[in-house]
Design a protein around this motif. Structure first.
Motif, short mmCIF file in Angstrom:
data_model
loop_
_atom_site.label_atom_id
_atom_site.label_comp_id
_atom_site.label_asym_id
_atom_site.label_seq_id
_atom_site.Cartn_x
_atom_site.Cartn_y
_atom_site.Cartn_z
N CYS A 1 -4.14 -4.88 0.56
CA CYS A 1 -4.57 -4.59 1.52
C CYS A 1 -3.83 -4.33 2.50
N CYS A 2 -4.69 -3.33 3.27
CA CYS A 2 -3.62 -2.95 5.05
C CYS A 2 -3.20 -3.52 6.01
N LEU A 3 -3.24 -4.31 6.12
CA LEU A 3 -2.71 -5.32 7.94
C LEU A 3 -2.71 -4.65 8.65
N GLU B 1 -9.68 4.92 13.78
CA GLU B 1 -9.34 6.42 13.90
C GLU B 1 -9.24 7.46 12.63
N PRO B 2 -10.26 7.99 13.31
CA PRO B 2 -10.50 9.53 11.74
C PRO B 2 -9.30 10.21 11.26
N GLY B 3 -9.07 10.24 9.95
CA GLY B 3 -8.14 10.45 9.62
C GLY B 3 -7.18 9.49 8.72
N LEU B 4 -6.84 8.60 9.98
CA LEU B 4 -5.82 7.76 9.18
C LEU B 4 -6.00 7.03 7.90
N ALA B 5 -7.45 6.61 7.77
CA ALA B 5 -7.28 5.86 6.46
C ALA B 5 -6.74 6.22 5.38
N GLU B 6 -7.20 7.66 5.27
CA GLU B 6 -6.92 8.98 4.03
C GLU B 6 -5.32 9.21 3.83
N LEU C 1 -8.57 2.77 -2.58
CA LEU C 1 -9.52 3.70 -1.74
C LEU C 1 -9.98 4.10 -0.78
N ALA C 2 -8.96 3.90 0.41
CA ALA C 2 -8.96 4.60 1.19
C ALA C 2 -10.18 4.53 2.54
N TRP C 3 -10.11 4.17 2.24
CA TRP C 3 -11.95 3.41 3.77
C TRP C 3 -11.40 2.12 4.37
N TYR C 4 -11.40 1.91 6.00
CA TYR C 4 -12.12 1.27 6.82
C TYR C 4 -12.42 -0.45 6.18
N ALA C 5 -12.32 -0.89 6.42
CA ALA C 5 -13.12 -2.09 6.72
C ALA C 5 -14.02 -1.52 7.46
N ARG C 6 -15.34 -2.67 7.48
CA ARG C 6 -16.05 -2.51 8.06
C ARG C 6 -16.23 -4.16 8.97
N SER C 7 -16.36 -4.81 7.67
CA SER C 7 -16.58 -6.25 8.03
C SER C 7 -15.80 -7.35 8.06
N THR C 8 -15.00 -8.58 8.20
CA THR C 8 -14.15 -9.23 7.88
C THR C 8 -14.69 -9.70 6.05
N VAL C 9 -13.37 -9.55 5.76
CA VAL C 9 -13.51 -10.13 4.11
C VAL C 9 -12.28 -10.54 4.28
N THR C 10 -12.24 -11.82 2.97
CA THR C 10 -11.46 -13.21 2.68
C THR C 10 -11.25 -13.71 1.38
N LEU C 11 -10.29 -12.73 1.27
CA LEU C 11 -9.33 -13.10 0.04
C LEU C 11 -8.37 -14.38 -0.48
N THR C 12 -8.63 -15.07 -1.23
CA THR C 12 -8.10 -16.17 -1.39
C THR C 12 -7.41 -15.99 -2.44
N PHE D 1 -1.71 10.31 3.95
CA PHE D 1 -0.93 10.53 3.73
C PHE D 1 0.69 9.38 3.80
N GLY D 2 1.14 8.48 3.76
CA GLY D 2 1.96 7.21 3.88
C GLY D 2 1.27 6.54 4.88
N VAL D 3 0.14 5.98 4.84
CA VAL D 3 -0.33 5.06 5.38
C VAL D 3 0.32 3.77 5.37
N ALA D 4 0.47 3.22 4.21
CA ALA D 4 0.94 2.18 3.69
C ALA D 4 1.96 2.05 4.88
N ASP D 5 3.32 3.67 4.55
CA ASP D 5 4.81 2.78 5.24
C ASP D 5 4.45 3.26 6.56
N ARG D 6 3.13 3.71 7.36
CA ARG D 6 3.41 3.40 8.72
C ARG D 6 3.48 2.36 9.42
#
Length: 348
Positions: free
Chosen positions: A296-298, A266-271, A201-212, A273-278
């Motif tokens: 989920c990119c933690l 951080e502006p621009g980071l979420a979308e 989705l290329a956007w920041y989480a703004r609230s805490t969400v729990t996936l089980t 290129f290659g953010v998952a490899d950072r």
């Protein structure tokens, strides 16, 4: 339009990576392009190969794979592909002994801050060895993530951007190790905290969400509706039960040599290129090859293999961390929180 200095930096970066791939002067080389290829990338690839003493041929491919074995003459020993993920459609034109560097960056801007160095391949290899030797992988965080997966029988992979042996294909710039656990072995919770990134989705989480997860499937999504409704809607739109199946854990190893803002969003980071490899990012994904679920990119997770820390609070540990030689190659050293910031030796 890029400046001459910008063009030279891209050429030098490509040339350094091709040098790591052990190209040699006089080898037959080719650059694969199509109508979607950025001309600046094609020019840079040709110039980089020429800088190393090769005389590349630019091959323009159309939408249909060629029927034969490629162009007449000596089959290329070194290939730079600018076709991204379409490379497999053109395997018939690639000699079995060729080294193929598949450039997945769409344009020169995405190569800014990439610093080719053999240390990346070393760290990726050590990380893969750690996964191979382990029985269980645990992902945790101070926000409440507590997930475990079995490594026995798991599938593993890596990307280090290095095509050093004949017959190898490497995506570049990449730097990641990953594992897909044995079916049904993922159990626990993944907590997305503000500042983590929802992929694709290329956007920041703004609230805490729990996936089980139970038995390898997502069984719960809890958090504010403003956040969870979008995640549920995305998964529902895929209309496939596989979207809820636990797929993989990946650890980013690629150190991008750029200034990083200390801002949470951080502006621009979420979308980018290659953010998952950072470096230090931990991605937990659902779905399969046919149906990509949610990822989920933690950014501040801890990963341990049989209780041996591989990543601690978003920072690779031990042999997964850069040594002094790799650190010296970068302009912006990693700070204590894993961010790259200006050093005292920076020059304008």
């Amino acid at each position: 339009m890029q400046t001459a200095t910008g063009d030279r930096r891209v050429i030098d970066t490509m040339a350094r990576q091709l040098d790591l791939c052990r190209t040699a002067p006089g080898q037959a080389a080719a650059v694969l392009v199509d109508q979607a290829t950025d001309p600046a990338m094609a020019d840079a690839a040709v110039a980089a190969l020429e800088q190393l003493g090769l005389s590349p041929t630019t091959v323009v491919v159309d939408d249909q794979p060629p029927g034969g074995g490629g162009a007449a003459g000596t089959p290329p020993e070194v290939i730079v592909s600018l076709l991204a993920e379409r490379l497999e459609d053109f395997e018939s034109m690639i000699a079995p002994q060729a080294k193929v560097l598949s450039v997945v960056a769409p344009g020169p801007g995405e190569l800014q801050g990439v610093v080719p160095h053999p240390g990346l391949s070393r760290r990726v290899r050590r990380g893969l060895e750690l996964l191979d030797a382990g029985g269980e992988l645990q992902v945790s965080s101070t926000q409440g993530t507590n997930l475990s997966i079995a490594l026995q029988g798991a599938r593993r992979w890596h990307h280090d951007g290095l095509a050093a042996r004949p017959g190898t294909v490497a995506q570049w710039p990449r730097g990641v190790i990953g594992t897909a656990p044995a079916m049904g072995s993922a159990n626990g919770t993944v907590v997305m905290a503000p500042g983590d990134i929802w992929l694709p989705l290329a956007w920041y989480a703004r609230s805490t969400v729990t996936l089980t997860f139970e038995g390898g499937r997502m069984v719960g999504i809890e958090g504010p509706r403003s956040e969870t409704d979008a995640v549920r809607a995305h998964l529902a739109s895929l209309d496939n039960p596989s979207a809820y199946r636990f797929d993989a854990v990946e650890i980013g190893m690629l150190w991008i040599d750029q200034r990083r803002s200390p801002a949470l969003f951080e502006p621009g980071l979420a979308e980018s290129f290659g953010v998952a490899d950072r470096y230090g990012h931990v991605v937990i994904a659902t779905g399969d090859d046919a149906t990509r679920g949610i990822a989920c990119c933690l950014r501040n997770a801890t990963v341990a293999v049989d209780e041996v820390a591989a990543v601690r609070s978003g920072r690779p540990q031990g042999e997964l961390a850069p040594d002094v030689y790799e650190q010296a190659a970068h302009r912006y050293p990693l700070d204590g929180d894993g961010l790259a910031r200006p050093s005292v030796r920076e020059v304008s």
